[in-house]
Design an enzyme around this catalytic site. Structure first.
Site, PDB file in Angstrom:
ATOM      1  N   ASP A  42      -3.484   4.214  -2.016  1.00  0.00           N
ATOM      2  CA  ASP A  42      -4.496   4.632  -1.041  1.00  0.00           C
ATOM      3  C   ASP A  42      -4.434   6.149  -0.816  1.00  0.00           C
ATOM      4  OD1 ASP A  42      -6.470   4.525   0.899  1.00  0.00           O
ATOM      5  OD2 ASP A  42      -5.069   3.976   2.507  1.00  0.00           O
ATOM      6  N   ARG A  63       2.317  -1.034  10.815  1.00  0.00           N
ATOM      7  CA  ARG A  63       3.418  -0.999  11.770  1.00  0.00           C
ATOM      8  C   ARG A  63       3.906  -2.354  12.281  1.00  0.00           C
ATOM      9  NH1 ARG A  63       0.519   3.922  14.831  1.00  0.00           N
ATOM     10  NH2 ARG A  63      -1.186   2.913  13.725  1.00  0.00           N
ATOM     11  N   ASP A  77     -13.471  15.055  -3.402  1.00  0.00           N
ATOM     12  CA  ASP A  77     -13.601  16.394  -3.985  1.00  0.00           C
ATOM     13  C   ASP A  77     -14.840  16.402  -4.869  1.00  0.00           C
ATOM     14  OD1 ASP A  77     -12.965  19.032  -4.989  1.00  0.00           O
ATOM     15  OD2 ASP A  77     -10.855  18.598  -4.541  1.00  0.00           O
ATOM     16  N   ILE A  78     -15.063  17.469  -5.589  1.00  0.00           N
ATOM     17  CA  ILE A  78     -16.215  17.521  -6.472  1.00  0.00           C
ATOM     18  C   ILE A  78     -16.029  16.503  -7.595  1.00  0.00           C
ATOM     19  CG2 ILE A  78     -16.694  19.933  -5.900  1.00  0.00           C
ATOM     20  CD1 ILE A  78     -15.479  20.686  -8.630  1.00  0.00           C
ATOM     21  N   LYS A 103       0.832  -1.196   0.000  1.00  0.00           N
ATOM     22  CA  LYS A 103       0.000   0.000   0.000  1.00  0.00           C
ATOM     23  C   LYS A 103       0.872   1.254   0.000  1.00  0.00           C
ATOM     24  CE  LYS A 103      -2.216   1.587   3.750  1.00  0.00           C
ATOM     25  NZ  LYS A 103      -1.979   3.061   3.832  1.00  0.00           N
ATOM     26  N   THR A 134     -10.718   3.624  10.493  1.00  0.00           N
ATOM     27  CA  THR A 134     -10.628   2.799  11.701  1.00  0.00           C
ATOM     28  C   THR A 134     -10.146   3.583  12.907  1.00  0.00           C
ATOM     29  OG1 THR A 134      -8.439   2.048  10.981  1.00  0.00           O
ATOM     30  CG2 THR A 134     -10.317   0.626  10.469  1.00  0.00           C
ATOM     31  N   LYS A 143      -7.376   8.143  -0.973  1.00  0.00           N
ATOM     32  CA  LYS A 143      -8.650   8.563  -0.369  1.00  0.00           C
ATOM     33  C   LYS A 143      -9.163   9.882  -0.955  1.00  0.00           C
ATOM     34  CE  LYS A 143      -7.677   6.353   4.121  1.00  0.00           C
ATOM     35  NZ  LYS A 143      -6.278   5.910   3.894  1.00  0.00           N
TER      36      LYS A 143
END
Length: 242
Positions: free
Chosen positions: A65, A221, A70-71, A38, A129, A67
């Site tokens: 990733d 991690r 926006d418009i 990722k 999360t 995320k």
């Protein structure tokens, strides 16, 4: 998706600040071509598409990733660019609404077609999360329960041409019941029972996630900060397959 682009259900989050750290980490694995990794905002904002190409050169499948939120027009144009990269997954926020999600899928298809690569899977982020039920109620002013909110957002994603969602394992049973087992459920916040939760509020073990219906899990991690990451990765693989 071709065999050479096949993904694996255990994804490693490359949460590093520099590409040198990424390369040193991946160099510890005897065959990085077996990895799905990722790439998040931290690396992409610093290095852009170049870091994707560097990691792809090692044979890794990529979960990008970012995320996006926006418009619709802006998201469609951005996803057209990302669709050209030959990655396997990209993410957008489901809270952007159906018009934005549909625009994201159009952009991905257009970009992939232009570059003659497979269309990445579009995953909608439901609730992070790190968000607790108290935060959902008091900061987002949402009067639904966490499960109700996640199910509603996943249904919206499914109706808006997404391939799956990012979700906590705790909401998976309700999601599978309401949305169906054919949708993709990618679960972050994964820890072994012996691991610290860190800043994650809604965590689960690999076994719990898989039994609840996860199609893939994301581990950060506990692997990328381990002194023996190859062994840590193997532990999580074993736990997923148990």
């Amino acid at each position: 998706m071709t065999d050479s682009q096949a993904t694996h259900p255990l994804m490693i989050a490359l949460d590093f600040q520099t590409k040198e750290a990424v390369q040193a980490f991946l160099a510890q694995f005897p065959d990085p071509a077996h990895l799905t990794v990722k790439i998040g905002m931290e690396l992409f904002d610093r290095y852009g598409p170049a870091i994707v190409k560097e990691i792809q050169a090692r044979g890794c499948a990529i979960f990008l990733d970012l995320k996006l939120f926006d418009i619709p027009n802006t998201v469609e144009r951005a996803l057209t660019q990302l669709g050209e990269l030959g990655v396997q997954y990209v993410t957008v926020h489901t809270l952007g609404g159906s018009a934005m999600l549909q625009a994201a899928q159009r952009g991905l298809v257009a970009g992939a077609k232009r570059a003659h690569v497979a269309v990445p899977h579009l995953l909608g982020v439901t609730e992070l999360t790190s968000i607790s039920p108290v935060g959902l109620r008091d900061e987002q002013n949402c009067r639904l329960t966490m499960t109700e909110q996640v199910v509603a957002l996943a249904k919206l994603a499914q109706q808006s041409d997404c391939d799956g969602v990012i979700t906590s394992a705790l909401e998976l049973p309700a999601l599978v019941a309401a949305v169906g087992p054919e949708f993709e459920y990618v679960v972050p916040g994964i820890r072994l029972a012996s691991d610290a939760a860190g800043d994650q509020q809604r965590v689960a073990t690999p076994q719990t996630a898989r039994q609840a219906g996860a199609t893939a899990i994301v581990v950060g991690r506990p692997i990328n900060q381990s002194k023996t990451p190859v062994s840590a990765y193997a532990q999580y693989q074993t736990a997923w397959n148990a």
